[in-house]
Design a protein around this motif. Structure first.
Motif, PDB file in Angstrom:
ATOM      1  N   VAL B 263       0.773  -1.242  -0.139  1.00 19.72           N
ATOM      2  CA  VAL B 263       0.003  -0.080   0.167  1.00 19.72           C
ATOM      3  C   VAL B 263       0.965   1.223   0.012  1.00 19.72           C
ATOM      4  N   LEU B 264       1.955   1.136   0.914  1.00 13.96           N
ATOM      5  CA  LEU B 264       2.571   2.350   1.030  1.00 13.96           C
ATOM      6  C   LEU B 264       3.404   2.890  -0.270  1.00 13.96           C
ATOM      7  N   ARG B 266       2.629   1.760  -3.350  1.00 21.57           N
ATOM      8  CA  ARG B 266       1.773   2.603  -4.215  1.00 21.57           C
ATOM      9  C   ARG B 266       1.587   3.784  -4.140  1.00 21.57           C
ATOM     10  N   ARG B 267       1.312   4.147  -2.988  1.00 21.89           N
ATOM     11  CA  ARG B 267       1.068   5.614  -2.371  1.00 21.89           C
ATOM     12  C   ARG B 267       2.266   6.377  -2.772  1.00 21.89           C
TER      13      ARG B 267
END
Lengths: 822, 273
Positions: B263-264, B266-267
């Motif tokens: 997730v991180l 991707r962000r």
């Protein structure tokens, strides 16, 4: 937001002013003297060797190497010191006649029962030498399997204290029924029922100042002065005398500046007894200062309960019955009030709601191989409030109404006060709808509900939620006869002396023991208001049993509604006596005198006036006092309150939850607390701020985590997450003022309100944000992984994102979406 | 909270420090800012018999533009890295990541060299310098040598530095206008990251360093390669943890850490445009 009548105030009132605290210059400049700051030439340093095992037999201790180490004066094992103890360490709250309590001595003799249990100690000339030498004590252990879980403890699979035959300490029931079977009938008749289990994690109180002790023998004769970072010097003096078998009048206990306690310093600790006993034995001062990671293990913990709560409600969602069953974690031993803590919550499980006499409560408490638990800010009341306030949201979902509405339907109506509750206690005053409305305005409750419809949509990874909690604090511990009915071994009164010195300065002597609460300021304001003098002309003496011999100290938000009221009453007695002197001097009748602004005036003759200062000097010279009057101007009051006081309020919280990571961002926190008349609003706000952060910390950050062997995994501040200023929101405060009718100041108390309200408010907000995903509960602390896990479990069981803002997937009445918590 | 007994000597220069550690051998440790070593000593998890204080060697504190890279003296305080104009222009990812180290007090005492030499995979700067392709300079009794960041981290809190070597300089290639982002996921602002991501991209090339995803800082090459091959941030981030070997702790399970890394990452990649 609204100020109603303040009974004792005038237009020039001191009470109600936002005065800076008198205490703070010393604290902020570092000049305040804490126990560890004391210079004590010749003092020996006590170092305690602690068990690295949660449960182990001590098979052999070799102290030879430690005894030979540089600077070491003596090394003692538990067996070496048994002659010093006249009685085991005290538990002052044997809640039932058949309560089981293991004998608990300052140093374990045969067995260590938690990681941190004392197994030996050293006296050394310096702390550093002692810390080196303690590593040389060779203790041989036979490790035993540890009991960590509460249900495992209850099973008696492994019995910790073999002589007790069980891990269960007691079961304490409280059943209140109008007629027998009323509770069962309520549940049979209910249109809605809710059944929930909540877990109150263990918390480490983590006062800024760890504990510290210094016992100083006085010249010749055996007197001892015990300096200690305690909340309870008066209680400690009595208990130390009993435990050590030394005459009470030879003990003087002083609590110097104390850096917070939160209940953890409401106790009688092994190190206090060891320093006292060993200073008598060696005829030199003996001192001990706790290290931070030692504090995590050797100072009591708080909370630690499994709560089963069941609500029964009628078709409108009004409560008709309530069942509560607790399983409470005592830890390895019973400390001073350990067994009583869950009971303090027993009276609050119906919260601020009307409940007919259909209530059943039972608490079973068990021993575990963990640090003993005891009072921690709120002590039983945050737990009770959490359970009812979480369950009320479940009830709202079941009924299909907004959490605000379910509360509105159940609040005790303002006109019903004073209200006799189902438990027989009388609640003094309250206006719950007003507090809730103020909070809703400040939090923009309706606006958030509208925003949720836009934001909490399918696929959204940033969901907002709003949570609330309405609560009672239950302060003013306590009417002594009520404590007697709970088997508590002490009373609940408080003492005050007010003394007008010859130069008209005022000394207030109080039996309360402030350790951060600002009593010096507040008590000065009360005396200044009453006596018409300047706040700066009042000095408040406290926390030294030689100066303030009578008192029951500070805990449970009792100080103002009991101790502060005692100060006001003592001022009244001083005025009464001064009036007789004034009448004598002015050759008037006492009935004709009026006291205002610090002077007596003869009614109708404004030129015939006598200031208190002149009367004080008369009392000192005693040259011309009324016949038979004692030459002094002071008065003493010991006040036993007729009732508890019942502060109340509503908190609201808005959160945004990152559903991808489980991270919770608190967008807004609103606290509306009604603590009756506020002596100093600045201090009230400080108490609410600190309390809210401490409750929010339970909800989001803190938890004492043990592994399966009973090792504390969170013994340092790197792992035990006390939030810093950068981690918590600004708090929006509102208040209402509903004076208590039970005391002349109209005050109620405020120390624990924030903590009581915050945890359920925050968790309700998180669950509200995630209700559209099917989440109905989140484990505390709601850490990112716990939130993420709750989302994952809910999503798995509902087969994916159930979409829509705030629908109610777990109820049969989900039609009224958009308002439900669940 | 009282360390075991130790001796203390202060070095006036890098050469003296190396000579001193040669004299005192394995039981000696260099002391720079002390924000990693001293807590371990207070808990008696580290018990060096000699501390060689290098904290006052002023000529190891500098930030200089060297053309295609920026040279940072090992004893440069985090605060100075955070506020350096040179780094703001040429290696803004490092200056920004440094803002996330500890709190202001820590950043005024702690040094970049101390943080890297400590080789804690949960620290922000090892993964960040790794992502940036930095080179470290070590000085020993036989002169100096360069060690690529990719070769420096050998295992948990163990670096390629020999016991008698001192880390003296960090060489950070200029970012040349690359877009970048730093994600630090933690529970309190002053904590170590549960997972952190330092990422940059410049046209077809990218670099991604992961904090706390293995015993060493991790270079997420599969995700970076995916970006280089034109994958979307979301698709590339699916490979974020391919090189990781995370551990479970109080804040995260292995599964959760892998999820967070994706997730991180991707962000970070989405933000670095």
């Amino acid at each position: 937001m609204t100020i109603t009548d303040q009974p004792t105030t005038t237009s020039t009132s001191v009470i109600g002013q936002r005065l800076l605290r008198k205490e703070d210059p010393a604290l902020l400049t570092g000049e305040a003297r804490f126990t560890d700051d004391l210079q004590l030439p010749g003092a020996l340093h006590l170092i305690v060797a602690r068990s690295p095992y949660a449960h182990a037999r001590i098979t052999r201790i070799d102290t030879t190497a430690a005894a030979a180490a540089p600077g070491v004066v003596a090394v003692y094992t538990g067996a070496d010191l048994t002659d010093l103890w006249a009685a085991p360490m005290p538990c002052a709250w044997p809640v039932t006649d058949d309560m089981k309590s293991p004998a608990h001595y300052p140093i374990a003799v045969d067995k260590a029962n938690y990681v941190g249990d004392a197994v030996a100690c050293i006296l050394a000339t310096t702390n550093a030498e002692g810390r080196d030498a303690v590593e040389l004590i060779d203790v041989e252990y036979e490790p035993l399997e540890a009991v960590v879980g509460l249900e495992d403890a209850l099973s008696d699979r492994i019995i910790i204290h073999e002589d007790l035959g069980t891990n269960a300490s007691y079961t304490w029931p409280l059943v209140v029924e109008e007629q027998e079977g009323a509770v069962d009938r309520a549940f049979a008749d209910a249109a809605f029922t809710v059944k929930e289990r909540y877990v109150q994690q263990r918390l480490i109180p983590m006062a800024m100042e760890p504990r510290a002790v210094a016992a100083v023998p006085q010249p010749f004769g055996g007197d001892i002065t015990l300096y200690t970072a305690t909340q309870v010097p008066h209680i400690l003096k009595v208990m130390t005398a009993i435990t050590l078998g030394i005459p009470e009048h030879q003990l003087r206990v002083i609590a110097p500046a104390v850096g917070g306690g939160f209940g953890s310093k409401l106790n009688v600790y092994a190190e206090e007894l060891l320093c006292t006993a060993l200073s008598r034995k060696h005829h030199v001062p003996v001192r001990w200062t706790e290290e931070r990671s030692e504090n995590s293990m050797a100072t009591v913990h708080g909370r630690g309960q499994i709560q089963d709560i069941e609500l029964a409600a009628d078709a409108e969602g009004k409560l008709i019955g309530l069942r509560v069953k607790l399983l409470a974690d005592m830890g390895a031993y019973l400390q001073l009030v350990t067994p009583g803590v869950p009971l303090l919550g027993a009276f609050l499980y119906a919260g601020v709601y009307h409940l007919p006499k259909a209530f059943s409560f039972s608490c079973t408490s068990v021993f575990t191989n963990l640090t003993p638990t005891d009072a921690y800010r709120g002590a039983g009341r945050p737990e009770a409030t959490y359970a009812i306030e979480r369950a009320m949201n479940r009830l709202a979902a079941a009924v299909g109404v907004d959490p605000r509405e379910i509360r509105r339907r159940n609040y005790i109506p303002t006109e019903a006060y004073p209200y006799e509750a189902y438990t027989g206690l009388t609640y003094d005053s309250g206006d719950h709808i007003k507090a809730a409305d103020i909070a809703a305005d400040l939090a923009d409750y309706d606006g958030i509900r509208a925003k949720q419809k836009d934001q909490n949509v399918e696929g959204s990874t940033k969901r907002i939620g709003i949570g609330m909690c309405s609560y009672f604090e239950m302060c003013g511990l306590a009417p002594s006869r009520v404590l007697a009915s709970l088997n508590y071994s002490a009373g609940g009164w408080e003492a005050a002396t007010v003394r007008v010195l010859p130069t008209s300065k005022i000394q207030v002597v109080t039996g309360t023991t402030p350790h951060g609460q600002g009593h010096e300021t507040s008590w000065s304001m009360i005396a200044a208001e009453k006596l018409g003098v300047a706040v700066e002309d009042v000095d408040v003496l406290h926390s030294d049993t030689a100066i303030s011999p009578l008192g029951l100290d500070t805990y449970g938000s009792r100080s103002l509604p009991v101790g502060g009221v005692a100060v006001a009453m003592a001022c009244d007695k001083v005025i009464d006596k001064a009036k007789l002197i004034a009448a004598h001097q002015l050759e008037a009748s006492a009935e004709d005198l009026e006291f205002s602004g610090g002077s007596f005036t003869v009614a109708g003759s404004p030129d015939k006036t006598l200031p208190l200062a002149a009367i004080a000097f008369e009392a000192f010279t005693a040259h011309d006092l009324p016949d038979g009057m004692e030459p002094n101007l002071e008065a003493h009051v010991t006040y036993d309150p007729p009732n508890f006081s019942w502060p109340f309020g509503t908190h609201m919280c808005v959160v945004e939850v990152d559903t991808e990571t489980g991270s919770v961002d608190v967008l807004k926190y609103v606290a509306v607390d009604d603590c009756g008349v506020q002596i100093n609003p600045l201090i009230v706000e400080g108490q609410v701020h600190g309390g809210v952060i401490q409750g929010l910390a339970q909800a989001l950050f803190e938890g004492a985590v043990y592994d399966a062997d009973g090792n504390l995994q969170t013994a340092t501040l790197a792992d035990y997450l006390v939030p810093a200023a950068s981690d918590v929101p600004s708090i929006t405060l509102g208040h209402s003022v509903t004076p208590s009718p039970t005391n002349q100041l109209g005050v109620k108390g405020v120390g624990e309100a924030g903590t009581i309200g915050a945890a359920p408010t925050v968790i309700n907000a998180i669950v509200d944000a995630l209700s559209g995903l099917g989440v109905t509960d989140v484990k505390m602390p709601a850490s990112p992984i716990n939130v993420w896990t709750a989302i994952a479990e809910a999503t798995a069981s509902s087969g994916g994102d159930v979409g829509g803002a705030a629908s109610a997937p777990d109820t049969s009445t989900s039609a009224t979406s958009g308002e439900d918590d669940q | 909270m009282i360390p075991a007994k130790f001796d203390y000597v202060r070095a006036g220069s890098a050469e003296e420090a190396i000579r001193l550690i040669g004299e005192h051998g394995d039981e000696a440790k260099f002391l720079a800012g002390g924000h990693s070593l001293l807590p371990l000593m207070k808990l008696r998890l580290a018990q060096p018999s000699v501390l060689i204080d290098i904290g006052r060697i002023r000529d190891l504190s500098y930030i200089e533009d060297k053309g295609d890279y920026v040279a940072i003296g090992a004893l440069t305080r985090h605060h100075d890295v955070e506020h350096s104009d040179v780094l703001a222009e040429h290696a803004p990812l490092l200056a920004h990541a440094t803002k996330h180290v500890g709190d202001p007090q820590v950043r005024h005492r702690g040094t970049i060299g101390g943080s890297l030499a400590h080789a804690d995979p949960a620290s922000d700067l090892p993964a960040t310098t790794l992502a940036l392709g930095a080179t470290y300079v070590a000085a020993g009794p036989n002169g100096t040598r360069e060690i690529a960041a990719g070769d420096f981290y050998e295992s948990f809190m163990t670096s390629a530095l020999a016991p008698d070597e001192l880390l003296t300089e960090i060489r950070v290639p200029k970012m040349n206008g690359a877009k970048w982002n730093f994600q630090k996921f933690n529970r309190r602002a002053l904590d170590w990251a549960i997972v952190g991501v330092a990422a940059w991209r410049n046209g077809d090339s990218a670099g991604i360093g992961l904090v706390n995803m293995a015993g060493t800082p991790v270079l997420a090459t599969a995700a970076a390669d995916a970006i280089a091959s034109g994958a979307s941030p979301a698709d590339a981030a699916e490979h974020a943890a391919d090189e990781s070997d995370p551990q479970a702790d109080l804040n995260a399970s292995v599964e959760y850490r892998v999820h967070l890394a994706k997730v991180l990452t991707r962000r970070a990649l989405e933000a670095a445009v």
